[in-house]
Write a protein that holds these residues in place. Structure first.
Motif, PDB file in Angstrom:
ATOM      1  N   UNK A 143       8.782   7.396  -0.343  1.00 51.05           N
ATOM      2  CA  UNK A 143      10.037   8.019  -0.751  1.00 51.05           C
ATOM      3  C   UNK A 143      10.195   7.778  -2.251  1.00 51.05           C
ATOM      4  N   UNK A 144      11.173   8.418  -2.859  1.00 52.56           N
ATOM      5  CA  UNK A 144      11.415   8.192  -4.287  1.00 52.56           C
ATOM      6  C   UNK A 144      11.759   6.735  -4.555  1.00 52.56           C
ATOM      7  N   UNK A 145      12.573   6.134  -3.673  1.00 58.48           N
ATOM      8  CA  UNK A 145      12.933   4.726  -3.846  1.00 58.48           C
ATOM      9  C   UNK A 145      11.712   3.826  -3.711  1.00 58.48           C
ATOM     10  N   UNK A 146      10.852   4.126  -2.749  1.00 56.07           N
ATOM     11  CA  UNK A 146       9.649   3.310  -2.556  1.00 56.07           C
ATOM     12  C   UNK A 146       8.695   3.453  -3.735  1.00 56.07           C
ATOM     13  N   UNK A 147       8.560   4.672  -4.243  1.00 56.81           N
ATOM     14  CA  UNK A 147       7.699   4.874  -5.407  1.00 56.81           C
ATOM     15  C   UNK A 147       8.219   4.080  -6.597  1.00 56.81           C
ATOM     16  N   UNK A 148       9.532   4.126  -6.811  1.00 62.05           N
ATOM     17  CA  UNK A 148      10.128   3.373  -7.919  1.00 62.05           C
ATOM     18  C   UNK A 148       9.886   1.878  -7.742  1.00 62.05           C
ATOM     19  N   UNK A 179      -0.160  -1.661   5.087  1.00 63.22           N
ATOM     20  CA  UNK A 179      -0.517  -2.569   3.994  1.00 63.22           C
ATOM     21  C   UNK A 179       0.606  -2.724   2.973  1.00 63.22           C
ATOM     22  N   UNK A 180       1.657  -1.944   3.095  1.00 61.47           N
ATOM     23  CA  UNK A 180       2.752  -2.062   2.119  1.00 61.47           C
ATOM     24  C   UNK A 180       3.491  -3.378   2.340  1.00 61.47           C
ATOM     25  N   UNK A 181       3.703  -4.097   1.250  1.00 63.05           N
ATOM     26  CA  UNK A 181       4.350  -5.410   1.322  1.00 63.05           C
ATOM     27  C   UNK A 181       5.784  -5.314   0.807  1.00 63.05           C
ATOM     28  N   UNK A 182       6.635  -6.252   1.190  1.00 58.65           N
ATOM     29  CA  UNK A 182       7.984  -6.292   0.618  1.00 58.65           C
ATOM     30  C   UNK A 182       7.904  -6.384  -0.906  1.00 58.65           C
ATOM     31  N   UNK A 183       8.693  -5.575  -1.587  1.00 61.74           N
ATOM     32  CA  UNK A 183       8.637  -5.543  -3.041  1.00 61.74           C
ATOM     33  C   UNK A 183       7.864  -4.363  -3.582  1.00 61.74           C
ATOM     34  N   UNK A 184       7.158  -3.628  -2.691  1.00 64.94           N
ATOM     35  CA  UNK A 184       6.557  -2.372  -3.109  1.00 64.94           C
ATOM     36  C   UNK A 184       5.087  -2.388  -3.451  1.00 64.94           C
ATOM     37  N   UNK A 189      -6.079  -8.952  13.506  1.00 65.43           N
ATOM     38  CA  UNK A 189      -4.699  -8.601  13.174  1.00 65.43           C
ATOM     39  C   UNK A 189      -4.189  -9.482  12.039  1.00 65.43           C
ATOM     40  N   UNK A 190      -4.976  -9.526  10.943  1.00 66.65           N
ATOM     41  CA  UNK A 190      -4.654 -10.452   9.853  1.00 66.65           C
ATOM     42  C   UNK A 190      -4.762  -9.755   8.504  1.00 66.65           C
ATOM     43  N   UNK A 191      -3.728  -9.901   7.694  1.00 61.15           N
ATOM     44  CA  UNK A 191      -3.821  -9.498   6.292  1.00 61.15           C
ATOM     45  C   UNK A 191      -4.770 -10.443   5.584  1.00 61.15           C
ATOM     46  N   UNK A 192      -5.758  -9.876   4.875  1.00 63.42           N
ATOM     47  CA  UNK A 192      -6.698 -10.719   4.131  1.00 63.42           C
ATOM     48  C   UNK A 192      -7.307  -9.886   3.011  1.00 63.42           C
ATOM     49  N   UNK A 193      -7.431 -10.468   1.822  1.00 66.82           N
ATOM     50  CA  UNK A 193      -6.902 -11.766   1.404  1.00 66.82           C
ATOM     51  C   UNK A 193      -5.389 -11.690   1.184  1.00 66.82           C
ATOM     52  N   UNK A 194      -4.783 -12.830   1.030  1.00 67.60           N
ATOM     53  CA  UNK A 194      -3.334 -12.888   0.839  1.00 67.60           C
ATOM     54  C   UNK A 194      -3.011 -12.594  -0.634  1.00 67.60           C
ATOM     55  N   UNK A 195      -3.176 -11.341  -1.010  1.00 64.69           N
ATOM     56  CA  UNK A 195      -2.933 -10.940  -2.387  1.00 64.69           C
ATOM     57  C   UNK A 195      -2.442  -9.506  -2.416  1.00 64.69           C
ATOM     58  N   UNK A 196      -1.593  -9.222  -3.365  1.00 67.42           N
ATOM     59  CA  UNK A 196      -1.061  -7.874  -3.573  1.00 67.42           C
ATOM     60  C   UNK A 196      -1.484  -7.435  -4.969  1.00 67.42           C
ATOM     61  N   UNK A 197      -2.441  -6.526  -5.032  1.00 64.28           N
ATOM     62  CA  UNK A 197      -3.102  -6.209  -6.294  1.00 64.28           C
ATOM     63  C   UNK A 197      -2.523  -4.963  -6.962  1.00 64.28           C
ATOM     64  N   UNK A 198      -2.399  -5.044  -8.273  1.00 60.49           N
ATOM     65  CA  UNK A 198      -1.876  -3.909  -9.034  1.00 60.49           C
ATOM     66  C   UNK A 198      -2.763  -2.684  -8.889  1.00 60.49           C
ATOM     67  N   UNK A 199      -4.073  -2.907  -8.772  1.00 64.64           N
ATOM     68  CA  UNK A 199      -4.967  -1.757  -8.685  1.00 64.64           C
ATOM     69  C   UNK A 199      -4.891  -1.071  -7.322  1.00 64.64           C
ATOM     70  N   UNK A 256      -2.034  -0.786  -5.606  1.00 64.99           N
ATOM     71  CA  UNK A 256      -0.835   0.030  -5.792  1.00 64.99           C
ATOM     72  C   UNK A 256      -1.119   1.200  -6.726  1.00 64.99           C
ATOM     73  N   UNK A 257      -1.894   0.938  -7.787  1.00 60.11           N
ATOM     74  CA  UNK A 257      -2.217   1.996  -8.732  1.00 60.11           C
ATOM     75  C   UNK A 257      -3.017   3.119  -8.100  1.00 60.11           C
TER      76      UNK A 257
END
Length: 355
Positions: free
Chosen positions: A17-22, A293-298, A309-319, A321-322
């Protein structure tokens, strides 16, 4: 601060959504350092390719000043030979953690600079960045092998590594075409670059034996298509041949087979490759399939191990999202993004006289 009104063009049903993209754009901006560097996440390293990918996403979202700061960081910290190191701790140019100089990392600045120019029309920016693009391209072509493929890197002591990676060379194919576009815009012909990109494309299309065998990696499957080195019926046949091998329905795209691990970056890049082929419906399905894969905070988790059923690795990468923002921008018709990834307005180079 990013506001939803600036990201309305990044709305995609079932994806953003527009809010999620922002929120996602704000997440990338929060990681960017004041000097312009965009590490994977704060406390991790920066590599020049992923730094550029994140900057391109910022441009796609209208954050042109932030993107320009990212490119200025590259210009300030380019090595004398036109290269950048493979990794900088938290984006600090004084804390190099990998002194290898990888060819595809160094080439990608041309893609980012051309994308920024198309997004902004800023001729002065191109003038400022041209010396960095020219030097980086010359560094990369210093690693081109007689068969057209591009050697992987130079070691810290300058020793060239002639082994070539199909994914890396495919990325360089796109970068060389963008470099030629920049040269044309400046009316500074580069005939050697035209020959180089033709020879590289010929190697990618006709000589798989010239590259290291990384066929278990999904990037080697779709990257020649993503970068328009392979097109038309050959692209279609390539995608269909390994679709069931790499795509996990409802989960995303495997990074490597047979590992039960899907990754956001590879999934978004496959979606872009499908869009390049004209298959927007399948591209949308892939992007919708990774919303787990979307995490809180966008931002987005790098990957998910579906057997556990595990997120791995425990990292949220800018690339990660990019890559998602760029795929959404392409599907949404963003002019700069479609021009860079469709390849339709990029110089082709010259076909080599070889067989």
């Amino acid at each position: 601060m990013t506001i939803p009104g600036r990201t309305e063009h990044l709305v995609l049903p079932g994806v953003l959504t527009a809010d999620e993209a922002a929120e996602t754009v704000a997440g990338i901006l929060a990681v960017q350092r004041e000097d312009g560097a965009i590490p994977w996440f704060r406390g991790h390293h920066l590599d020049p390719w992923d730094h550029t990918e994140a900057a391109m996403a910022l441009d796609a979202a209208g954050e042109h000043d932030a993107a320009a700061r990212a490119y200025a960081w590259l210009a300030r910290h380019q090595n004398a030979d036109g290269s950048w190191y493979a990794a900088y701790d938290d984006g600090d140019a004084e804390r190099v953690t990998d002194r290898g100089r990888e060819s595809n990392f160094c080439a990608y600045i041309a893609v980012g600079v051309w994308h920024h120019y198309l997004a902004t029309g800023d001729d002065a920016f191109v003038d400022r960045m041209w010396p960095a693009v020219h030097a980086a391209t010359e560094f990369v072509l210093g690693l081109q092998q007689p068969g057209g493929q591009i050697g992987w890197k130079r070691e810290d002591d300058g020793t060239p590594v002639g082994d070539a990676l199909l994914t890396g060379s495919s990325s360089i194919h796109q970068a060389l075409r963008c470099a030629l576009a920049i040269a044309e815009q400046r009316e500074e012909p580069q005939p050697d670059w035209e020959l180089a990109v033709g020879a590289l494309r010929h190697a990618i299309q006709r000589h798989p034996e010239r590259f290291l065998d990384k066929s278990s990696y999904s990037m080697d499957w779709y990257y020649p298509i993503l970068t328009s080195a392979v097109t038309g019926p050959e692209a279609k046949a390539r995608i269909e041949a390994d679709w069931d091998r790499f795509v996990v329905p409802g989960q995303g795209v495997r990074c490597i087979v047979p590992n039960p691990w899907v990754t956001g970056g590879e999934s978004c890049e496959l979606a872009l490759a499908l869009w390049v082929m004209g298959e927007s419906d399948r591209a949308l399905e892939i992007l919708q399939s990774i919303q787990h894969l979307r995490a809180p905070g966008g931002l987005y988790w790098t990957g998910y191990v579906f057997d556990d059923d595990a997120v791995w690795p425990q990292e949220q990468t800018t690339w990660t999202a990019g890559s998602l923002l760029l795929a959404v921008a392409a599907l949404g018709g963003d002019e700069a993004t479609t021009a860079v990834f469709s390849g339709e307005r990029l110089p082709l180079g010259l076909d080599p006289d070889c067989c």
